[in-house]
Design a protein around this motif. Structure first.
Motif, PDB file in Angstrom:
ATOM      1  N   GLU A   1     -18.256  61.855  53.528  1.00 10.70           N
ATOM      2  CA  GLU A   1     -18.766  63.113  52.989  1.00 10.70           C
ATOM      3  C   GLU A   1     -18.621  64.236  54.016  1.00 10.70           C
ATOM      4  OE1 GLU A   1     -22.917  64.723  50.980  1.00 10.70           O
ATOM      5  OE2 GLU A   1     -23.043  63.163  52.496  1.00 10.70           O
ATOM      6  N   MET A   2     -18.962  63.933  55.254  1.00  9.31           N
ATOM      7  CA  MET A   2     -18.881  64.943  56.306  1.00  9.31           C
ATOM      8  C   MET A   2     -17.433  65.269  56.666  1.00  9.31           C
ATOM      9  SD  MET A   2     -22.053  63.577  58.616  1.00  9.31           S
ATOM     10  CE  MET A   2     -21.893  64.815  59.894  1.00  9.31           C
ATOM     11  N   LEU A   3     -16.573  64.248  56.652  1.00  6.84           N
ATOM     12  CA  LEU A   3     -15.162  64.471  56.980  1.00  6.84           C
ATOM     13  C   LEU A   3     -14.501  65.481  56.052  1.00  6.84           C
ATOM     14  CD1 LEU A   3     -13.878  60.904  57.883  1.00  6.84           C
ATOM     15  CD2 LEU A   3     -13.753  62.945  59.343  1.00  6.84           C
ATOM     16  N   MET A   4     -14.945  65.537  54.810  1.00 11.22           N
ATOM     17  CA  MET A   4     -14.336  66.476  53.864  1.00 11.22           C
ATOM     18  C   MET A   4     -14.389  67.906  54.379  1.00 11.22           C
ATOM     19  SD  MET A   4     -15.447  65.143  50.142  1.00 11.22           S
ATOM     20  CE  MET A   4     -15.467  63.410  49.786  1.00 11.22           C
ATOM     21  N   SER A   5     -15.509  68.304  54.978  1.00 12.01           N
ATOM     22  CA  SER A   5     -15.624  69.667  55.520  1.00 12.01           C
ATOM     23  C   SER A   5     -14.685  69.876  56.697  1.00 12.01           C
ATOM     24  CB  SER A   5     -17.064  69.957  55.946  1.00 12.01           C
ATOM     25  OG  SER A   5     -17.887  70.113  54.819  1.00 12.01           O
ATOM     26  N   PHE A   6     -14.548  68.854  57.539  1.00 10.01           N
ATOM     27  CA  PHE A   6     -13.641  68.972  58.689  1.00 10.01           C
ATOM     28  C   PHE A   6     -12.196  69.119  58.220  1.00 10.01           C
ATOM     29  CE2 PHE A   6     -17.364  67.386  60.789  1.00 10.01           C
ATOM     30  CZ  PHE A   6     -17.285  67.887  62.088  1.00 10.01           C
ATOM     31  N   PHE A   7     -11.787  68.282  57.271  1.00 14.06           N
ATOM     32  CA  PHE A   7     -10.402  68.302  56.816  1.00 14.06           C
ATOM     33  C   PHE A   7     -10.063  69.574  56.044  1.00 14.06           C
ATOM     34  CE2 PHE A   7     -10.477  63.426  56.877  1.00 14.06           C
ATOM     35  CZ  PHE A   7      -9.921  63.386  58.148  1.00 14.06           C
ATOM     36  N   ILE A   8     -10.929  70.003  55.147  1.00 14.48           N
ATOM     37  CA  ILE A   8     -10.617  71.190  54.347  1.00 14.48           C
ATOM     38  C   ILE A   8     -10.625  72.460  55.195  1.00 14.48           C
ATOM     39  CG2 ILE A   8     -12.944  71.818  53.544  1.00 14.48           C
ATOM     40  CD1 ILE A   8     -11.623  72.188  50.734  1.00 14.48           C
ATOM     41  N   SER A   9     -11.262  72.380  56.359  1.00  8.80           N
ATOM     42  CA  SER A   9     -11.292  73.522  57.275  1.00  8.80           C
ATOM     43  C   SER A   9     -10.112  73.518  58.246  1.00  8.80           C
ATOM     44  CB  SER A   9     -12.606  73.528  58.062  1.00  8.80           C
ATOM     45  OG  SER A   9     -13.691  73.727  57.173  1.00  8.80           O
ATOM     46  N   GLY A  10      -9.249  72.508  58.141  1.00  8.34           N
ATOM     47  CA  GLY A  10      -8.070  72.466  59.006  1.00  8.34           C
ATOM     48  C   GLY A  10      -8.356  71.987  60.410  1.00  8.34           C
ATOM     49  N   MET A  11      -9.487  71.300  60.600  1.00 10.23           N
ATOM     50  CA  MET A  11      -9.828  70.802  61.930  1.00 10.23           C
ATOM     51  C   MET A  11      -9.023  69.553  62.266  1.00 10.23           C
ATOM     52  SD  MET A  11     -13.912  71.434  62.173  1.00 10.23           S
ATOM     53  CE  MET A  11     -13.913  70.717  63.795  1.00 10.23           C
ATOM     54  N   ILE A  12      -8.899  69.276  63.546  1.00 11.88           N
ATOM     55  CA  ILE A  12      -8.228  68.083  64.043  1.00 11.88           C
ATOM     56  C   ILE A  12      -9.306  67.057  64.365  1.00 11.88           C
ATOM     57  CG2 ILE A  12      -6.749  67.137  65.844  1.00 11.88           C
ATOM     58  CD1 ILE A  12      -5.748  70.139  66.174  1.00 11.88           C
ATOM     59  N   VAL A  13      -9.329  65.973  63.613  1.00 14.80           N
ATOM     60  CA  VAL A  13     -10.362  64.945  63.762  1.00 14.80           C
ATOM     61  C   VAL A  13      -9.808  63.796  64.590  1.00 14.80           C
ATOM     62  CG1 VAL A  13     -11.872  63.337  62.542  1.00 14.80           C
ATOM     63  CG2 VAL A  13     -11.435  65.603  61.577  1.00 14.80           C
ATOM     64  N   CYS A  14     -10.509  63.474  65.657  1.00 13.84           N
ATOM     65  CA  CYS A  14     -10.100  62.379  66.539  1.00 13.84           C
ATOM     66  C   CYS A  14     -10.635  61.046  66.036  1.00 13.84           C
ATOM     67  CB  CYS A  14     -10.606  62.622  67.956  1.00 13.84           C
ATOM     68  SG  CYS A  14      -9.775  63.994  68.765  1.00 13.84           S
ATOM     69  N   GLY A  15      -9.881  60.021  66.301  1.00 12.45           N
ATOM     70  CA  GLY A  15     -10.303  58.667  65.968  1.00 12.45           C
ATOM     71  C   GLY A  15     -10.923  57.975  67.153  1.00 12.45           C
ATOM     72  N   SER A  16     -11.216  56.704  66.954  1.00 14.66           N
ATOM     73  CA  SER A  16     -11.793  55.874  68.002  1.00 14.66           C
ATOM     74  C   SER A  16     -11.337  54.437  67.761  1.00 14.66           C
ATOM     75  CB  SER A  16     -13.328  55.988  67.980  1.00 14.66           C
ATOM     76  OG  SER A  16     -13.878  55.279  69.076  1.00 14.66           O
ATOM     77  N   THR A  17     -12.123  53.480  68.204  1.00 16.11           N
ATOM     78  CA  THR A  17     -11.802  52.070  67.995  1.00 16.11           C
ATOM     79  C   THR A  17     -12.414  51.538  66.707  1.00 16.11           C
ATOM     80  OG1 THR A  17     -13.737  51.495  69.321  1.00 16.11           O
ATOM     81  CG2 THR A  17     -11.614  51.608  70.462  1.00 16.11           C
ATOM     82  N   TYR A  18     -13.253  52.341  66.080  1.00 15.73           N
ATOM     83  CA  TYR A  18     -13.893  52.027  64.812  1.00 15.73           C
ATOM     84  C   TYR A  18     -14.377  53.350  64.249  1.00 15.73           C
ATOM     85  CZ  TYR A  18     -16.349  49.107  61.400  1.00 15.73           C
ATOM     86  OH  TYR A  18     -16.757  48.503  60.242  1.00 15.73           O
ATOM     87  N   TRP A  19     -15.086  53.332  63.131  1.00 13.88           N
ATOM     88  CA  TRP A  19     -15.649  54.565  62.580  1.00 13.88           C
ATOM     89  C   TRP A  19     -16.700  55.104  63.542  1.00 13.88           C
ATOM     90  CZ3 TRP A  19     -11.878  54.840  59.661  1.00 13.88           C
ATOM     91  CH2 TRP A  19     -11.491  53.833  58.803  1.00 13.88           C
ATOM     92  N   ASN A  20     -16.930  56.410  63.514  1.00  7.83           N
ATOM     93  CA  ASN A  20     -17.906  57.054  64.410  1.00  7.83           C
ATOM     94  C   ASN A  20     -19.323  56.826  63.894  1.00  7.83           C
ATOM     95  OD1 ASN A  20     -15.685  58.009  65.771  1.00  7.83           O
ATOM     96  ND2 ASN A  20     -15.757  60.013  64.820  1.00  7.83           N
ATOM     97  N   ILE A  21     -19.755  55.571  63.959  1.00  6.08           N
ATOM     98  CA  ILE A  21     -21.078  55.197  63.455  1.00  6.08           C
ATOM     99  C   ILE A  21     -21.812  54.353  64.482  1.00  6.08           C
ATOM    100  CG2 ILE A  21     -20.362  55.295  61.042  1.00  6.08           C
ATOM    101  CD1 ILE A  21     -20.209  52.224  61.048  1.00  6.08           C
ATOM    102  N   ALA A  22     -23.137  54.393  64.409  1.00  2.09           N
ATOM    103  CA  ALA A  22     -23.982  53.556  65.263  1.00  2.09           C
ATOM    104  C   ALA A  22     -25.256  53.210  64.487  1.00  2.09           C
ATOM    105  CB  ALA A  22     -24.321  54.274  66.562  1.00  2.09           C
ATOM    106  N   PHE A  23     -25.814  52.078  64.838  1.00  4.86           N
ATOM    107  CA  PHE A  23     -27.008  51.584  64.157  1.00  4.86           C
ATOM    108  C   PHE A  23     -28.249  51.785  65.006  1.00  4.86           C
ATOM    109  CE2 PHE A  23     -23.558  49.214  62.234  1.00  4.86           C
ATOM    110  CZ  PHE A  23     -23.875  49.280  60.895  1.00  4.86           C
ATOM    111  N   GLY A  24     -29.332  52.186  64.359  1.00  2.00           N
ATOM    112  CA  GLY A  24     -30.617  52.322  65.019  1.00  2.00           C
ATOM    113  C   GLY A  24     -31.675  52.683  64.004  1.00  2.00           C
ATOM    114  N   HIS A  25     -32.859  52.133  64.181  1.00  3.95           N
ATOM    115  CA  HIS A  25     -33.971  52.438  63.283  1.00  3.95           C
ATOM    116  C   HIS A  25     -35.073  53.134  64.061  1.00  3.95           C
ATOM    117  CE1 HIS A  25     -37.570  51.123  60.730  1.00  3.95           C
ATOM    118  NE2 HIS A  25     -36.983  52.106  60.098  1.00  3.95           N
TER     119      HIS A  25
END
Length: 189
Positions: free
Chosen positions: A134-158
């Protein structure tokens, strides 16, 4: 002005989203760039009303806390936004910010285009990839350059600080942040 602006969408002081963004900030600074975290905590960020005034004003017409952040975001070469997942999606103010910054930028020379960055998402359990998309849509439609990593940019924590124990998640975010910094440095040469 900072080289990279990071927005924390968490309402909690020292919450997991802020912890994740601090890991990104450290990696960016290790590469010799400056980084600034702006928290949405205590700020009001309303939804876009599609009034079209941003093109005439050079900023948003709504009277809330967004306009105070625009210059920092506009002047930075990098833009990262972190969101906690609430009920399977990004908090409303995070998406309000993304949509409104995108509208203001597009109406004023599309100044987000070419910025380097991407979203970071933190959750207890589920909704991470759909929130990231959902968030990536704003980055892509705005013409931004999105960097990758070794997995998705996610982390777990409660509970507060739990994300620091997600060693794979933090390592993924650090690689992402390093990639953002390295690409900014390469683009500047």
């Amino acid at each position: 002005m900072a080289d990279v602006v990071l927005i924390s969408g968490s309402p909690r002081t020292d919450g997991n989203t802020e912890c994740a963004l601090n890991a990104c900030k450290r990696k960016i600074e290790e590469r010799g760039l400056t980084a600034k975290i702006i928290s949405l905590r205590g700020k009001q960020i309303n939804g876009c009303i599609a009034c079209g005034q941003c093109g005439k004003l050079g900023k948003c017409s709504l009277k809330d806390d967004l306009n105070a952040m625009l210059d920092d975001i506009k002047e930075a070469d990098g833009f990262i936004i972190g969101a906690p997942v609430y009920f399977g999606t990004a908090r409303g103010d995070v998406m309000n910010l993304l949509q409104r910054v995108s509208m203001v930028a597009r109406a004023n020379g599309n100044w987000l285009s070419g910025k380097i960055g991407g979203p970071v998402v933190v959750a207890r359990r589920g909704g991470l990839t759909s929130t990231l998309q959902e968030m990536l849509m704003s980055f892509f439609i705005s013409g931004m350059i999105v960097c990758g990593s070794t997995y998705w940019n996610i982390a777990f924590g409660h509970k507060q600080g739990d994300v620091a124990n997600d060693t794979e998640g933090i390592a993924t975010l650090e690689t992402f942040a390093s990639n953002v910094a390295d690409l900014i440095i390469k683009v500047r040469k």
